[in-house]
Design a protein around this motif. Structure first.
Motif, PDB file in Angstrom:
ATOM      1  N   UNK A  12       0.864  -1.183   0.000  1.00  0.00           N
ATOM      2  CA  UNK A  12       0.000   0.000   0.000  1.00  0.00           C
ATOM      3  C   UNK A  12       0.902   1.235   0.000  1.00  0.00           C
ATOM      4  N   UNK A  13       0.838   2.045  -1.059  1.00  0.00           N
ATOM      5  CA  UNK A  13       1.694   3.239  -1.111  1.00  0.00           C
ATOM      6  C   UNK A  13       1.310   4.251  -0.024  1.00  0.00           C
ATOM      7  N   UNK A  14       2.229   5.128   0.259  1.00  0.00           N
ATOM      8  CA  UNK A  14       2.004   6.204   1.224  1.00  0.00           C
ATOM      9  C   UNK A  14       0.848   7.078   0.731  1.00  0.00           C
ATOM     10  N   UNK A  43      -1.362   9.907  -0.750  1.00  0.00           N
ATOM     11  CA  UNK A  43      -0.969  10.910  -1.734  1.00  0.00           C
ATOM     12  C   UNK A  43      -0.846  12.328  -1.185  1.00  0.00           C
ATOM     13  N   UNK A  44      -1.551  12.668  -0.123  1.00  0.00           N
ATOM     14  CA  UNK A  44      -1.470  14.011   0.440  1.00  0.00           C
ATOM     15  C   UNK A  44      -0.293  14.218   1.374  1.00  0.00           C
ATOM     16  N   UNK A  45       0.519  13.194   1.574  1.00  0.00           N
ATOM     17  CA  UNK A  45       1.661  13.296   2.482  1.00  0.00           C
ATOM     18  C   UNK A  45       2.662  14.307   1.945  1.00  0.00           C
ATOM     19  N   UNK A  46       3.181  15.154   2.811  1.00  0.00           N
ATOM     20  CA  UNK A  46       4.166  16.165   2.440  1.00  0.00           C
ATOM     21  C   UNK A  46       5.282  16.162   3.475  1.00  0.00           C
TER      22      UNK A  46
END
Length: 181
Positions: free
Chosen positions: A21-23, A25-28
């Motif tokens: 499961x990818x990180x 998408x809103x992660x900054x």
């Protein structure tokens, strides 16, 4: 809930395939905290030249800077590094921190600020996905100032894969951008 302990043996983690499961998408990346030799000298660069706002200062030991009122984007401290030397080029550590500008005009403003302060660039590139300026801060840390093109303009291969490149940056075109953008 179980707890796990990670032991760093110096060999590093084993290579892994893509996570199941990818990180999100809103992660900054929220901020960078730099060890510096001289707080005032670093403030003269990040606040005085680049224009970040000082949000909090702890004497000669630490300062926090922001763009637009966030608690801090850049932390500076002398806790372990006061009077220290930059790391040798063949050492591991930070390659560069990257500061994303909201428009080409804002990046052009940064270029003008650097020129007025007499700060030399290490490089300047058009990567297809972005326009970037590369330089060093007073402690020798690499700094990238960049603007991202809209995703729909990113170069792609015939298969639809990202096709980034490195070409010389057209300074004249960048500086001619509308300063009101």
């Amino acid at each position: 809930m179980s707890t796990h302990t990670f032991t760093n043996t110096g060999a590093g983690p084993k290579p892994a395939s893509a996570p199941a499961k990818p990180i999100a998408p809103g992660t900054r990346i929220g901020h960078v905290h730099l060890k510096v030799a001289d707080l005032d000298r670093s403030l003269a660069f990040y606040q005085g030249v680049l224009g970040f706002e000082l949000t909090q200062r702890f004497g000669a030991q630490a300062a926090f800077l922001s763009a637009g009122g966030y608690h801090h984007h850049i932390g500076l401290n002398t806790w372990e590094s006061g009077g220290g030397r930059p790391p040798e080029p063949d050492r591991t550590g930070l390659y560069h921190l990257a500061i994303l500008y909201p428009s080409p005009a804002a990046l052009a403003d940064a270029l003008r600020r650097l020129a007025e302060a007499g700060i030399e660039l290490d490089g300047a590139s058009d990567h297809g996905v972005s326009l970037a300026l590369y330089l060093r801060d007073p402690d020798g840390n690499g700094v990238e100032l960049y603007w991202d093109r809209p995703m729909e303009e990113w170069p792609r291969t015939a298969n639809g894969e990202l096709d980034m490149y490195t070409r010389p940056l057209d300074f004249r075109l960048l500086l001619d951008t509308d300063s009101g953008s």
